[in-house]
Design an enzyme around this catalytic site. Sequence first.
Site, PDB file in Angstrom:
ATOM      1  N   ASN A  48      -1.059  -2.617  -5.274  1.00  0.00           N
ATOM      2  CA  ASN A  48      -0.881  -2.899  -3.854  1.00  0.00           C
ATOM      3  C   ASN A  48      -0.426  -1.627  -3.153  1.00  0.00           C
ATOM      4  O   ASN A  48       0.232  -0.781  -3.739  1.00  0.00           O
ATOM      5  CB  ASN A  48       0.154  -4.005  -3.655  1.00  0.00           C
ATOM      6  N   GLY A  49      -0.796  -1.504  -1.881  1.00  0.00           N
ATOM      7  CA  GLY A  49      -0.384  -0.343  -1.114  1.00  0.00           C
ATOM      8  C   GLY A  49      -1.473   0.716  -1.004  1.00  0.00           C
ATOM      9  O   GLY A  49      -1.266   1.756  -0.401  1.00  0.00           O
ATOM     10  N   CYS A  50      -2.612   0.453  -1.602  1.00  0.00           N
ATOM     11  CA  CYS A  50      -3.744   1.380  -1.538  1.00  0.00           C
ATOM     12  C   CYS A  50      -4.764   0.849  -0.536  1.00  0.00           C
ATOM     13  O   CYS A  50      -5.025  -0.353  -0.497  1.00  0.00           O
ATOM     14  CB  CYS A  50      -4.408   1.522  -2.905  1.00  0.00           C
ATOM     15  N   ALA A  51      -5.335   1.745   0.264  1.00  0.00           N
ATOM     16  CA  ALA A  51      -6.368   1.339   1.217  1.00  0.00           C
ATOM     17  C   ALA A  51      -7.626   0.893   0.472  1.00  0.00           C
ATOM     18  O   ALA A  51      -8.306  -0.035   0.885  1.00  0.00           O
ATOM     19  CB  ALA A  51      -6.693   2.486   2.171  1.00  0.00           C
ATOM     20  N   SER A  52      -7.924   1.557  -0.639  1.00  0.00           N
ATOM     21  CA  SER A  52      -9.057   1.199  -1.481  1.00  0.00           C
ATOM     22  C   SER A  52      -8.592   0.197  -2.525  1.00  0.00           C
ATOM     23  O   SER A  52      -7.394  -0.008  -2.711  1.00  0.00           O
ATOM     24  CB  SER A  52      -9.580   2.439  -2.212  1.00  0.00           C
TER      25      SER A  52
END
Length: 137
Positions: A48-52
């Site tokens: 979690n926390g990734c744009a991808s």
Amino acid sequence: MAQAEFDEIAETFEFLDDWEDRYRHVIELGRDLPPMPEALKVPANKVNGCASQVWLFPQIEDGRFDFLGASDAMIVSGLIAVLHALYAGRPLAEVPGVDAAGALKRLGLDEHLSSQRSNGLRAMVERIKLVATEALG
């Protein structure tokens, strides 16, 4: 060992003159990652926390840390490869103490990634450290 692989990436970065060449090199590193089985691309392995979309699957064997990783974005796959070079093969007890920010600064990544990519990279590092810390008990 992990540090030697990371040092090799850092040396290549020093040789490459501009960021576009370095960016292409990071993408090439991502292309060379071993493929992650689709069965491991499950919510429990998602970062979690990734744009991808990013998945990390830790593997701890004989007290050494390793992981499989995958992303749906080429540059992020390359960042996973950079983290793999930094962490894979290390004794589990070393993993939480690795100065990932300092190592990535050595590559200049802190200056050339968007804030979203930087946040995602931090999220991956946090996940790696959390898994190692939990495995240490």
